[in-house]
Design an enzyme around this catalytic site. Structure first.
Site, PDB file in Angstrom:
ATOM      1  N   SER A  68     -37.759 -30.047  37.057  1.00 19.38           N
ATOM      2  CA  SER A  68     -37.813 -31.394  37.650  1.00 19.38           C
ATOM      3  C   SER A  68     -36.842 -31.457  38.820  1.00 19.38           C
ATOM      4  N   TYR A  74     -31.246 -34.974  30.444  1.00 16.82           N
ATOM      5  CA  TYR A  74     -32.510 -34.488  31.021  1.00 16.82           C
ATOM      6  C   TYR A  74     -32.247 -33.523  32.184  1.00 16.82           C
ATOM      7  N   ALA A  75     -31.309 -33.888  33.065  1.00 15.37           N
ATOM      8  CA  ALA A  75     -31.011 -33.007  34.213  1.00 15.37           C
ATOM      9  C   ALA A  75     -30.480 -31.667  33.711  1.00 15.37           C
ATOM     10  N   ALA A  76     -29.638 -31.712  32.662  1.00 12.92           N
ATOM     11  CA  ALA A  76     -29.121 -30.452  32.086  1.00 12.92           C
ATOM     12  C   ALA A  76     -30.278 -29.611  31.559  1.00 12.92           C
ATOM     13  N   SER A  77     -31.219 -30.275  30.880  1.00 13.30           N
ATOM     14  CA  SER A  77     -32.342 -29.520  30.284  1.00 13.30           C
ATOM     15  C   SER A  77     -33.230 -28.925  31.365  1.00 13.30           C
ATOM     16  N   LYS A  78     -33.438 -29.659  32.455  1.00 12.39           N
ATOM     17  CA  LYS A  78     -34.352 -29.174  33.490  1.00 12.39           C
ATOM     18  C   LYS A  78     -33.679 -28.116  34.375  1.00 12.39           C
ATOM     19  N   VAL A 101     -43.017 -28.949  19.608  1.00 13.62           N
ATOM     20  CA  VAL A 101     -42.485 -27.731  20.233  1.00 13.62           C
ATOM     21  C   VAL A 101     -41.045 -27.436  19.800  1.00 13.62           C
TER      22      VAL A 101
HETATM   23  N1  CAA Z   1     -28.463 -44.687  42.078  1.00  7.85           N
HETATM   24  C1  CAA Z   1     -27.261 -45.243  42.225  1.00  7.85           C
HETATM   25  N2  CAA Z   1     -26.723 -46.088  41.344  1.00  7.85           N
HETATM   26  C2  CAA Z   1     -27.444 -46.414  40.285  1.00  7.85           C
HETATM   27  C3  CAA Z   1     -28.715 -45.890  40.066  1.00  7.85           C
HETATM   28  C4  CAA Z   1     -29.225 -44.988  41.016  1.00  7.85           C
HETATM   29  N3  CAA Z   1     -30.434 -44.395  40.855  1.00  7.85           N
HETATM   30  N4  CAA Z   1     -29.182 -46.381  38.902  1.00  7.85           N
HETATM   31  C5  CAA Z   1     -28.256 -47.194  38.415  1.00  7.85           C
HETATM   32  N5  CAA Z   1     -27.207 -47.227  39.254  1.00  7.85           N
HETATM   33  C6  CAA Z   1     -25.971 -48.007  39.116  1.00  7.85           C
HETATM   34  C7  CAA Z   1     -26.282 -49.504  38.985  1.00  7.85           C
HETATM   35  O1  CAA Z   1     -26.413 -50.089  40.259  1.00  7.85           O
HETATM   36  C8  CAA Z   1     -25.065 -50.004  38.232  1.00  7.85           C
HETATM   37  O2  CAA Z   1     -23.995 -50.116  39.130  1.00  7.85           O
HETATM   38  P1  CAA Z   1     -22.775 -51.145  38.849  1.00  7.85           P
HETATM   39  O3  CAA Z   1     -22.124 -50.685  37.574  1.00  7.85           O
HETATM   40  O4  CAA Z   1     -21.921 -51.005  40.036  1.00  7.85           O
HETATM   41  O5  CAA Z   1     -23.438 -52.480  38.714  1.00  7.85           O
HETATM   42  C9  CAA Z   1     -24.749 -48.833  37.300  1.00  7.85           C
HETATM   43  O6  CAA Z   1     -25.355 -47.664  37.899  1.00  7.85           O
HETATM   44  C10 CAA Z   1     -25.318 -49.036  35.907  1.00  7.85           C
HETATM   45  O7  CAA Z   1     -26.748 -49.251  36.036  1.00  7.85           O
HETATM   46  P2  CAA Z   1     -27.541 -50.222  35.036  1.00  7.85           P
HETATM   47  O8  CAA Z   1     -26.985 -51.612  35.109  1.00  7.85           O
HETATM   48  O9  CAA Z   1     -29.014 -50.051  35.316  1.00  7.85           O
HETATM   49  O10 CAA Z   1     -27.128 -49.608  33.648  1.00  7.85           O
HETATM   50  P3  CAA Z   1     -27.919 -49.629  32.298  1.00  7.85           P
HETATM   51  O11 CAA Z   1     -27.004 -49.025  31.295  1.00  7.85           O
HETATM   52  O12 CAA Z   1     -28.547 -50.945  32.031  1.00  7.85           O
HETATM   53  O13 CAA Z   1     -29.170 -48.607  32.554  1.00  7.85           O
HETATM   54  C11 CAA Z   1     -30.215 -46.558  33.068  1.00  7.85           C
HETATM   55  C12 CAA Z   1     -28.891 -47.304  32.969  1.00  7.85           C
HETATM   56  C13 CAA Z   1     -30.878 -46.463  31.672  1.00  7.85           C
HETATM   57  C14 CAA Z   1     -29.854 -45.145  33.533  1.00  7.85           C
HETATM   58  C15 CAA Z   1     -31.193 -47.275  34.038  1.00  7.85           C
HETATM   59  O14 CAA Z   1     -30.515 -47.500  35.253  1.00  7.85           O
HETATM   60  C16 CAA Z   1     -32.402 -46.414  34.318  1.00  7.85           C
HETATM   61  O15 CAA Z   1     -33.334 -46.345  33.520  1.00  7.85           O
HETATM   62  N6  CAA Z   1     -32.411 -45.732  35.446  1.00  7.85           N
HETATM   63  C17 CAA Z   1     -33.499 -44.811  35.825  1.00  7.85           C
HETATM   64  C18 CAA Z   1     -33.104 -43.396  35.501  1.00  7.85           C
HETATM   65  C19 CAA Z   1     -34.133 -42.464  36.114  1.00  7.85           C
HETATM   66  O16 CAA Z   1     -34.188 -42.297  37.327  1.00  7.85           O
HETATM   67  N7  CAA Z   1     -34.974 -41.849  35.249  1.00  7.85           N
HETATM   68  C20 CAA Z   1     -36.036 -41.009  35.683  1.00  7.85           C
HETATM   69  C21 CAA Z   1     -37.164 -41.091  34.649  1.00  7.85           C
HETATM   70  S1  CAA Z   1     -38.635 -40.226  35.201  1.00  7.85           S
HETATM   71  C22 CAA Z   1     -38.233 -38.639  35.001  1.00  7.85           C
HETATM   72  O17 CAA Z   1     -37.274 -38.265  34.418  1.00  7.85           O
HETATM   73  C23 CAA Z   1     -39.160 -37.650  35.611  1.00  7.85           C
HETATM   74  C24 CAA Z   1     -38.432 -36.709  36.454  1.00  7.85           C
HETATM   75  O18 CAA Z   1     -38.309 -35.532  36.073  1.00  7.85           O
HETATM   76  C25 CAA Z   1     -37.925 -37.128  37.767  1.00  7.85           C
HETATM   77  P1  NAI Z   2     -45.690 -37.860  29.592  1.00  5.78           P
HETATM   78  O1  NAI Z   2     -44.671 -38.579  28.782  1.00  5.78           O
HETATM   79  O2  NAI Z   2     -46.808 -38.586  30.214  1.00  5.78           O
HETATM   80  O3  NAI Z   2     -46.306 -36.663  28.716  1.00  5.78           O
HETATM   81  C1  NAI Z   2     -45.500 -35.812  27.969  1.00  5.78           C
HETATM   82  C2  NAI Z   2     -46.312 -35.267  26.815  1.00  5.78           C
HETATM   83  O4  NAI Z   2     -45.459 -34.409  26.047  1.00  5.78           O
HETATM   84  C3  NAI Z   2     -46.820 -36.359  25.868  1.00  5.78           C
HETATM   85  O5  NAI Z   2     -48.191 -36.171  25.614  1.00  5.78           O
HETATM   86  C4  NAI Z   2     -45.981 -36.152  24.608  1.00  5.78           C
HETATM   87  O6  NAI Z   2     -46.663 -36.506  23.416  1.00  5.78           O
HETATM   88  C5  NAI Z   2     -45.701 -34.662  24.682  1.00  5.78           C
HETATM   89  N1  NAI Z   2     -44.537 -34.283  23.872  1.00  5.78           N
HETATM   90  C6  NAI Z   2     -43.335 -34.904  23.856  1.00  5.78           C
HETATM   91  N2  NAI Z   2     -42.532 -34.322  22.949  1.00  5.78           N
HETATM   92  C7  NAI Z   2     -43.261 -33.306  22.391  1.00  5.78           C
HETATM   93  C8  NAI Z   2     -42.972 -32.355  21.384  1.00  5.78           C
HETATM   94  N3  NAI Z   2     -41.796 -32.325  20.758  1.00  5.78           N
HETATM   95  N4  NAI Z   2     -43.940 -31.473  21.060  1.00  5.78           N
HETATM   96  C9  NAI Z   2     -45.146 -31.516  21.677  1.00  5.78           C
HETATM   97  N5  NAI Z   2     -45.474 -32.394  22.621  1.00  5.78           N
HETATM   98  C10 NAI Z   2     -44.536 -33.288  22.971  1.00  5.78           C
HETATM   99  O7  NAI Z   2     -44.826 -37.053  30.678  1.00  5.78           O
HETATM  100  P2  NAI Z   2     -45.259 -36.379  32.043  1.00  5.78           P
HETATM  101  O8  NAI Z   2     -44.743 -37.212  33.122  1.00  5.78           O
HETATM  102  O9  NAI Z   2     -46.676 -35.985  32.005  1.00  5.78           O
HETATM  103  O10 NAI Z   2     -44.322 -35.082  31.997  1.00  5.78           O
HETATM  104  C11 NAI Z   2     -44.797 -33.767  31.806  1.00  5.78           C
HETATM  105  C12 NAI Z   2     -43.664 -32.809  32.155  1.00  5.78           C
HETATM  106  O11 NAI Z   2     -43.304 -32.978  33.516  1.00  5.78           O
HETATM  107  C13 NAI Z   2     -42.383 -33.056  31.360  1.00  5.78           C
HETATM  108  O12 NAI Z   2     -41.756 -31.822  31.083  1.00  5.78           O
HETATM  109  C14 NAI Z   2     -41.533 -33.851  32.321  1.00  5.78           C
HETATM  110  O13 NAI Z   2     -40.164 -33.705  32.036  1.00  5.78           O
HETATM  111  C15 NAI Z   2     -41.916 -33.199  33.613  1.00  5.78           C
HETATM  112  N6  NAI Z   2     -41.658 -33.983  34.801  1.00  5.78           N
HETATM  113  C16 NAI Z   2     -42.240 -35.210  34.958  1.00  5.78           C
HETATM  114  C17 NAI Z   2     -42.015 -35.927  36.106  1.00  5.78           C
HETATM  115  C18 NAI Z   2     -42.590 -37.284  36.336  1.00  5.78           C
HETATM  116  O14 NAI Z   2     -42.147 -37.940  37.284  1.00  5.78           O
HETATM  117  N7  NAI Z   2     -43.554 -37.755  35.551  1.00  5.78           N
HETATM  118  C19 NAI Z   2     -41.159 -35.393  37.174  1.00  5.78           C
HETATM  119  C20 NAI Z   2     -40.608 -34.101  36.895  1.00  5.78           C
HETATM  120  C21 NAI Z   2     -40.867 -33.425  35.741  1.00  5.78           C
END
Ligand code: CAA
Ligand code: NAI
Length: 246
Positions: free
Chosen positions: A141, A154-158, A63
């Site tokens: 998101s 990611y937060a900026a993009s969403k 995309v």
């Molecule tokens: N809230 C508060 N504090 C947090 C926190 C949280 N959610 N996560 C981490 N911290 C704090 C830690 O406790 C730590 O504190 P100290 O420095 O005081 O010890 C500090 O932040 C650094 O954390 P890490 O040691 O974990 O740092 P790292 O560099 O090893 O990893 C990270 C950082 C990659 C961000 C890892 O914490 C991580 O993967 N976090 C999850 C991020 C997340 O929520 N992603 C969502 C993915 S799913 C998604 O994106 C779908 C959607 O739309 C919702």
């Molecule tokens: P996922 O990682 O399971 O699936 C994402 C899909 O997008 C994969 O099949 C991947 O191959 C495809 N993709 C990635 N980059 C692409 C590109 N450049 N071109 C075409 N396809 C590409 O993720 P999930 O969880 O199904 O997420 C779907 C949507 O929902 C995403 O936009 C994600 O940011 C959003 N979202 C997900 C949440 C969650 O907790 N899983 C929460 C909030 C939002």
């Protein structure tokens, strides 16, 4: 059948939420294009859905690449003759704390999550305008609504998705095109499985329903916004997050 004879392109439909949406849309009579970068999963899921008797085609796309998106649209038209629904669901994460986030982490996420949505929408809209109707559903998101530790990019993009949704609602409403967004909460897919276990538990604990979302929970919201039941819902961001308090 809520989507009988409609043609829907769902990006990111080879896995997770997009795949659940492909099933729901096909169950409701839509012809579905699984538009995804992941050729292996896409090919497998096309076969699985066809076995269930649905009219589904996998088309590989990046995309973030405009030429690839243009080819997706041309192939969809040549296979199905029209496009009625676009679900901009593809998205990626590259989580890191602000102090550790690389330029690549930042720009890759913006390229897929923002430019990807811009590319697909700009390429599809001329067809929808010509028809005088259409549905666009963008995936935001809770991270874009509330912010989230480790997700500057990611937060900026969403959050950008919300701005684009509201802008396109203003531009395209008078052309008969509905534009809305869904902002899912933490949902059980590969994207969440990559998170540290302790943070998944912490996130679950701030959800009023005390569970992660199921991909079908989000797919059902896409379905509502793709169907005629939502014809007066426009420029809306539908949070489907179990009542999260982030
Ligand atoms: N809230 C508060 N504090 C947090 C926190 C949280 N959610 N996560 C981490 N911290 C704090 C830690 O406790 C730590 O504190 P100290 O420095 O005081 O010890 C500090 O932040 C650094 O954390 P890490 O040691 O974990 O740092 P790292 O560099 O090893 O990893 C990270 C950082 C990659 C961000 C890892 O914490 C991580 O993967 N976090 C999850 C991020 C997340 O929520 N992603 C969502 C993915 S799913 C998604 O994106 C779908 C959607 O739309 C919702
Ligand atoms: P996922 O990682 O399971 O699936 C994402 C899909 O997008 C994969 O099949 C991947 O191959 C495809 N993709 C990635 N980059 C692409 C590109 N450049 N071109 C075409 N396809 C590409 O993720 P999930 O969880 O199904 O997420 C779907 C949507 O929902 C995403 O936009 C994600 O940011 C959003 N979202 C997900 C949440 C969650 O907790 N899983 C929460 C909030 C939002």
């Amino acid at each position: 059948m809520r989507l009988k004879d409609k043609v829907a392109i769902i990006t990111g439909a080879a896995n997770g939420i997009g795949l659940a949406a492909a099933h729901r849309f096909a169950e409701e009579g839509a012809k579905v294009v699984l538009a995804d970068y992941d050729a292996e999963a896409g090919a497998v899921q096309e076969v699985e859905l066809n076995k269930l008797g649905y009219e589904v085609k996998f088309i590989q796309v990046d995309v973030a690449n405009r030429a690839s998106v243009d080819a997706l649209i041309e192939q969809t038209i040549s296979n199905f003759g029209q496009i009625n629904i676009l679900v901009n669901n593809a998205g990626i994460t590259r989580d890191a704390m602000l102090t550790k986030m690389t330029e690549d982490d930042f720009s890759n996420v913006l390229n897929v999550n923002i430019t990807g949505v811009f590319n697909c929408t700009q390429a599809v809209v001329p067809y929808l305008i010509k028809q005088g109707h259409g549905k666009i559903i963008n995936t935001s998101s809770v991270s874009g609504v509330y912010g989230n530790v480790g997700q500057t990019n990611y937060a900026a993009s969403k959050a950008a998705i919300i701005g684009m949704t509201k802008t396109w609602a203003k531009e395209l409403g008078r052309k008969g095109i509905n534009v809305n967004a869904v902002a899912p909460g933490f949902t059980s897919t590969a994207m969440v499985a990559k998170m540290p276990e302790a943070i998944i538990s912490q996130m679950k604990s701030v959800v009023s329903l005390q569970r992660l979302g199921d991909p079908r929970d989000i797919a059902n919201a896409y379905l509502f916004l793709a169907s005629e039941e939502s014809s007066y819902v426009h420029g809306h961001v539908l949070q489907v997050d179990g009542g999260i308090m982030m």
